[in-house]
Design a protein around this motif. Sequence first.
Motif, PDB file in Angstrom:
ATOM      1  N   LYS A 119     138.616  -1.872  79.894  1.00 31.57           N
ATOM      2  CA  LYS A 119     138.607  -3.033  78.994  1.00 31.57           C
ATOM      3  C   LYS A 119     137.499  -4.024  79.358  1.00 31.57           C
ATOM      4  CE  LYS A 119     142.363  -1.280  77.234  1.00 31.57           C
ATOM      5  NZ  LYS A 119     142.256  -0.475  75.988  1.00 31.57           N
ATOM      6  N   ALA A 120     136.407  -3.502  79.968  1.00 28.26           N
ATOM      7  CA  ALA A 120     135.297  -4.369  80.370  1.00 28.26           C
ATOM      8  C   ALA A 120     134.332  -4.562  79.210  1.00 28.26           C
ATOM      9  CB  ALA A 120     134.583  -3.778  81.575  1.00 28.26           C
ATOM     10  N   VAL A 121     134.839  -5.179  78.141  1.00 29.99           N
ATOM     11  CA  VAL A 121     134.041  -5.493  76.962  1.00 29.99           C
ATOM     12  C   VAL A 121     134.019  -7.008  76.819  1.00 29.99           C
ATOM     13  CG1 VAL A 121     133.820  -5.246  74.467  1.00 29.99           C
ATOM     14  CG2 VAL A 121     134.642  -3.320  75.842  1.00 29.99           C
ATOM     15  N   SER A 122     132.852  -7.572  76.534  1.00 33.66           N
ATOM     16  CA  SER A 122     132.720  -9.025  76.466  1.00 33.66           C
ATOM     17  C   SER A 122     133.511  -9.604  75.304  1.00 33.66           C
ATOM     18  CB  SER A 122     131.241  -9.412  76.323  1.00 33.66           C
ATOM     19  OG  SER A 122     130.724  -8.919  75.099  1.00 33.66           O
ATOM     20  N   ALA A 123     133.738 -10.907  75.354  1.00 31.68           N
ATOM     21  CA  ALA A 123     134.532 -11.579  74.328  1.00 31.68           C
ATOM     22  C   ALA A 123     133.891 -11.472  72.947  1.00 31.68           C
ATOM     23  CB  ALA A 123     134.713 -13.047  74.707  1.00 31.68           C
ATOM     24  N   ASP A 124     132.554 -11.449  72.886  1.00 32.29           N
ATOM     25  CA  ASP A 124     131.904 -11.358  71.573  1.00 32.29           C
ATOM     26  C   ASP A 124     131.766  -9.916  71.090  1.00 32.29           C
ATOM     27  OD1 ASP A 124     129.889 -10.296  73.127  1.00 32.29           O
ATOM     28  OD2 ASP A 124     128.425 -11.876  72.709  1.00 32.29           O
ATOM     29  N   GLY A 125     132.166  -8.964  71.938  1.00 37.02           N
ATOM     30  CA  GLY A 125     132.164  -7.563  71.540  1.00 37.02           C
ATOM     31  C   GLY A 125     130.809  -6.892  71.528  1.00 37.02           C
ATOM     32  N   HIS A 126     129.756  -7.557  72.046  1.00 38.52           N
ATOM     33  CA  HIS A 126     128.409  -6.982  72.010  1.00 38.52           C
ATOM     34  C   HIS A 126     127.935  -6.477  73.373  1.00 38.52           C
ATOM     35  CE1 HIS A 126     127.349  -7.961  67.850  1.00 38.52           C
ATOM     36  NE2 HIS A 126     128.020  -9.106  68.020  1.00 38.52           N
ATOM     37  N   SER A 127     128.773  -6.590  74.404  1.00 36.45           N
ATOM     38  CA  SER A 127     128.386  -6.158  75.753  1.00 36.45           C
ATOM     39  C   SER A 127     129.532  -5.385  76.387  1.00 36.45           C
ATOM     40  CB  SER A 127     128.031  -7.357  76.638  1.00 36.45           C
ATOM     41  OG  SER A 127     127.009  -8.147  76.059  1.00 36.45           O
ATOM     42  N   ALA A 128     129.178  -4.414  77.222  1.00 39.18           N
ATOM     43  CA  ALA A 128     130.183  -3.631  77.938  1.00 39.18           C
ATOM     44  C   ALA A 128     129.630  -3.268  79.309  1.00 39.18           C
ATOM     45  CB  ALA A 128     130.553  -2.368  77.164  1.00 39.18           C
ATOM     46  N   LEU A 129     130.530  -3.122  80.295  1.00 40.69           N
ATOM     47  CA  LEU A 129     130.129  -2.795  81.657  1.00 40.69           C
ATOM     48  C   LEU A 129     130.677  -1.438  82.073  1.00 40.69           C
ATOM     49  CD1 LEU A 129     130.603  -6.116  83.690  1.00 40.69           C
ATOM     50  CD2 LEU A 129     128.466  -5.091  82.916  1.00 40.69           C
ATOM     51  N   VAL A 130     129.786  -0.546  82.473  1.00 39.94           N
ATOM     52  CA  VAL A 130     130.184   0.699  83.116  1.00 39.94           C
ATOM     53  C   VAL A 130     130.225   0.415  84.618  1.00 39.94           C
ATOM     54  CG1 VAL A 130     129.580   3.108  83.565  1.00 39.94           C
ATOM     55  CG2 VAL A 130     129.094   2.092  81.328  1.00 39.94           C
ATOM     56  N   VAL A 131     131.369   0.614  85.240  1.00 42.93           N
ATOM     57  CA  VAL A 131     131.553   0.302  86.659  1.00 42.93           C
ATOM     58  C   VAL A 131     131.555   1.607  87.441  1.00 42.93           C
ATOM     59  CG1 VAL A 131     133.033  -0.788  88.365  1.00 42.93           C
ATOM     60  CG2 VAL A 131     132.892  -1.734  86.055  1.00 42.93           C
ATOM     61  N   LEU A 132     130.808   1.637  88.554  1.00 43.87           N
ATOM     62  CA  LEU A 132     130.755   2.847  89.368  1.00 43.87           C
ATOM     63  C   LEU A 132     130.673   2.484  90.840  1.00 43.87           C
ATOM     64  CD1 LEU A 132     127.481   3.690  90.393  1.00 43.87           C
ATOM     65  CD2 LEU A 132     127.296   3.294  87.932  1.00 43.87           C
ATOM     66  N   THR A 133     131.080   3.412  91.677  1.00 40.11           N
ATOM     67  CA  THR A 133     130.943   3.255  93.128  1.00 40.11           C
ATOM     68  C   THR A 133     130.174   4.461  93.651  1.00 40.11           C
ATOM     69  OG1 THR A 133     133.093   4.311  93.484  1.00 40.11           O
ATOM     70  CG2 THR A 133     133.043   1.898  93.421  1.00 40.11           C
ATOM     71  N   LEU A 134     129.407   4.243  94.723  1.00 44.26           N
ATOM     72  CA  LEU A 134     128.579   5.305  95.293  1.00 44.26           C
ATOM     73  C   LEU A 134     129.306   6.009  96.429  1.00 44.26           C
ATOM     74  CD1 LEU A 134     125.124   3.495  95.416  1.00 44.26           C
ATOM     75  CD2 LEU A 134     125.969   5.062  93.676  1.00 44.26           C
ATOM     76  N   LYS A 135     128.991   7.257  96.613  1.00 44.71           N
ATOM     77  CA  LYS A 135     129.578   8.036  97.699  1.00 44.71           C
ATOM     78  C   LYS A 135     128.970   7.623  99.039  1.00 44.71           C
ATOM     79  CE  LYS A 135     130.358  12.284  94.990  1.00 44.71           C
ATOM     80  NZ  LYS A 135     129.956  13.709  94.829  1.00 44.71           N
ATOM     81  N   GLY A 136     129.698   7.955 100.112  1.00 43.35           N
ATOM     82  CA  GLY A 136     129.152   7.787 101.454  1.00 43.35           C
ATOM     83  C   GLY A 136     129.267   6.388 102.000  1.00 43.35           C
ATOM     84  N   ASP A 137     128.588   6.183 103.127  1.00 38.57           N
ATOM     85  CA  ASP A 137     128.618   4.916 103.850  1.00 38.57           C
ATOM     86  C   ASP A 137     127.963   3.833 102.989  1.00 38.57           C
ATOM     87  OD1 ASP A 137     128.425   2.788 105.582  1.00 38.57           O
ATOM     88  OD2 ASP A 137     127.616   3.952 107.252  1.00 38.57           O
ATOM     89  N   PRO A 138     128.694   2.748 102.702  1.00 39.34           N
ATOM     90  CA  PRO A 138     128.103   1.686 101.867  1.00 39.34           C
ATOM     91  C   PRO A 138     126.869   1.048 102.494  1.00 39.34           C
ATOM     92  CG  PRO A 138     130.219   0.998 102.793  1.00 39.34           C
ATOM     93  CD  PRO A 138     130.096   2.455 103.047  1.00 39.34           C
ATOM     94  N   GLU A 139     126.786   1.087 103.842  1.00 44.29           N
ATOM     95  CA  GLU A 139     125.633   0.490 104.501  1.00 44.29           C
ATOM     96  C   GLU A 139     124.367   1.317 104.277  1.00 44.29           C
ATOM     97  OE1 GLU A 139     126.529  -0.200 108.576  1.00 44.29           O
ATOM     98  OE2 GLU A 139     128.186  -1.568 108.167  1.00 44.29           O
ATOM     99  N   LYS A 140     124.528   2.577 103.885  1.00 51.36           N
ATOM    100  CA  LYS A 140     123.377   3.439 103.620  1.00 51.36           C
ATOM    101  C   LYS A 140     123.168   3.657 102.125  1.00 51.36           C
ATOM    102  CE  LYS A 140     123.955   5.873 108.016  1.00 51.36           C
ATOM    103  NZ  LYS A 140     124.192   7.194 108.677  1.00 51.36           N
ATOM    104  N   ALA A 141     123.901   2.910 101.314  1.00 49.22           N
ATOM    105  CA  ALA A 141     123.841   3.120  99.862  1.00 49.22           C
ATOM    106  C   ALA A 141     122.463   2.818  99.292  1.00 49.22           C
ATOM    107  CB  ALA A 141     124.889   2.250  99.172  1.00 49.22           C
TER     108      ALA A 141
END
Length: 760
Positions: A119-141
Amino acid sequence: MTPVRTRLGLAAAMGAWSARHRKTAVFGWLLFVVLAAALGNAHGSTRITEAESIPGQVSRAARILDEAGLKSPAAETVLVQSATLGADDPGFRAAVGQVVAAVDATGKAAEVRSPYDTKAVSADGHSALVVLTLKGDPEKAVDEVQPVLDAVAGVQKRNPGLTVVELGDASSGKWMQDQMQTDFARAEWTAVPLALGILLVAFGALVAAVLPVVLALTAFVAAAGLVALGSGFLHTSSDASSVMLLVGLAVGVDYCLFYLRREREERAAGRDAATALAVAAATSGRAVLVSGVTVVVAMAGMFLTGIATFQAMAFSTIVVVVTAVLGSLTVLPALLSMLGDRVEKGRVPFLARRRRPEAAGAATGGRFWNAVLTPVLRRPLAATVLAGAALLALAAPLLTMHTAKLTFQQQLPAGNALVAASQKIEAAFPGSPAPATVVIKAADIDSPAMTAAIADLEAKALAGGRMHGPVEVTVHPEKNVATVGIPLNGTGNDTTSNEALRSLREDLVPATVLKVPGTEAPVTGSTAASYDFNRKMTGSMPLVFGFVVAFAFLLMLTSFRSPVVALTAVVLNLLSVGAAYGVLTLVFQHGVGASLLGTAGVGAVESWVPLFLFVILFGLSMDYHVFVVSRIKEGHDRGLPTRAAIAHGIRSTAGVVTSAAVIMVAVFSVFGSLSMQVMKQMGVGLAVAVLIDATVIRAVLLPSVMTLLGDLNWYLPRWLRRLPDLSHGESAPAATAPATAPETPMASPMASPVGAPSRR
């Protein structure tokens, strides 16, 4: 006549030993540099962790997560936005699907979540966010994110009518890492030729110009290795490395310049090579030693902050300054003894013709300095009032200074693609780029009481008006730890964000989750980091300021045996620091003239910059003060009246102070031209302060104030005469008579041994 034996000071003794054992000193230095660099490289650098870098609740939250073995994966967001299409339009949905598929196909993402699921759609309906996380150690991302960036760029290319941009910890970290490396390399390749060019103009000879630069660079290389070796017990940082290069190059060149110019001056005055070197060791060598000790003492004050970043900077700077002093007092006199007058080899005809002989320069100071000094000495009261008023006016904006840990948007240059992406995401989803995170550690995280408390926290946060959704709750039952991400109103480090943070920490968390017995709930995040850092820094500043000022006063007192000279040094340094603070505030906070530096006013000064500038400037300004006042005291101890001694000291040091100041300003200005806002602030602040110090302070205020004080400059109360005496090192071995005609007092400061009254 049997020569009179005089006790040599440490600097003179080191110079004498090095001149007698030239090969040992030179090859010993080279071996030291090679070993330090090799061992440091083999050991590697241990960097400051998040738990160490920020004090307060942020540090405690990081430790809770570390102890639980929980590392938040590097999170990235991809904004899909259209000015005309809505999120439910088929074309918009197709672009979102392409992002999800392309990112998933890289194999670098641990999870990719569609905005239609979250449900990551903006209030005006013109923007959306694809959320992702990377594999492995975050310090080496940062090393793993490039394929994802390429995949998102490919989707943008296929959909030119939409905005498809990525932003997150790894993508921003990669940009900053790459930019820091680029900037650091540019600083090295720009600052070194600049310093070399200025020295070439100052000396008119290639060998004399190259010598200080080579010694400064070898000192930096050795110091870098030593810092890496020491990082096992005192962790370092990228900021510390930048500071070490900045300070190491500036002081290394300056210290060699002081020494070399005095040796050349004595040779031009008719001294034989051995005597000229002995005089330089006893006078300029001592000035270098006192100046180096002052910088070390000033930097040591940063340890009192208890902040790991400051401690890393202090350690790195202390190591490079000590190394530069060691090189100046050992290998430099050895090399000068080897080279003799060959140090003038490689003379540049045009520059050589323009240069006055050192002895003449010492006597007259040149047209410019005479034009400034003559009216100052004639009307010292007017000069003091006018110069003092000008510096106080420059310092006035300091009263409005606002310090903060600069946000990502503030750090990067205006118009940067990542800044633009961040602004678009923040406009469509306010607060989402940098939410506050409540890290909850409980006896039983799944208990009904804790579950209800977390739900209550979420409800009250949304109802209070200072925070907003979406609130993200993540529970780790096996660790009895939970995290609650709550977006705050405001930009991240402004008053609105800070008030929201205080409300969360002081009202909402105690009223909800902390009511459950056995619970800890520190609040972290970028706003919390800025707030905690500022509080810790503000609380420690009086202690650091007091420590630095007190020890600088004591050092000057024992070096010159005069409380008036020591007090004058402290007050004048405070004036130059205050003026630098005012310019910093005016340019970087309020934006006055910021466009000339390729930046804009960002509404705040980086939290650590004022304290860092204070300790660095208080140390570095002693370069000039010790050097100039030492020459004034030489003249006074030879029997010159105070006014004549002041004129002699200023004129005889005019050339070297000008050259040293130009080098420092040039090196610091290079850092002021770099991309990162914090590097700009640091470089400009240092450059402005040194410029003010070498001109207004040394050419106007110092001579005018000392002239007004007269013989009070040399007054030492009876009850202070038992203080340790560090001034004995001013004496040089008795000089052999030069073959030239007898010199006037203004032509040679060593006509009689320093410390002995003139018999003329």
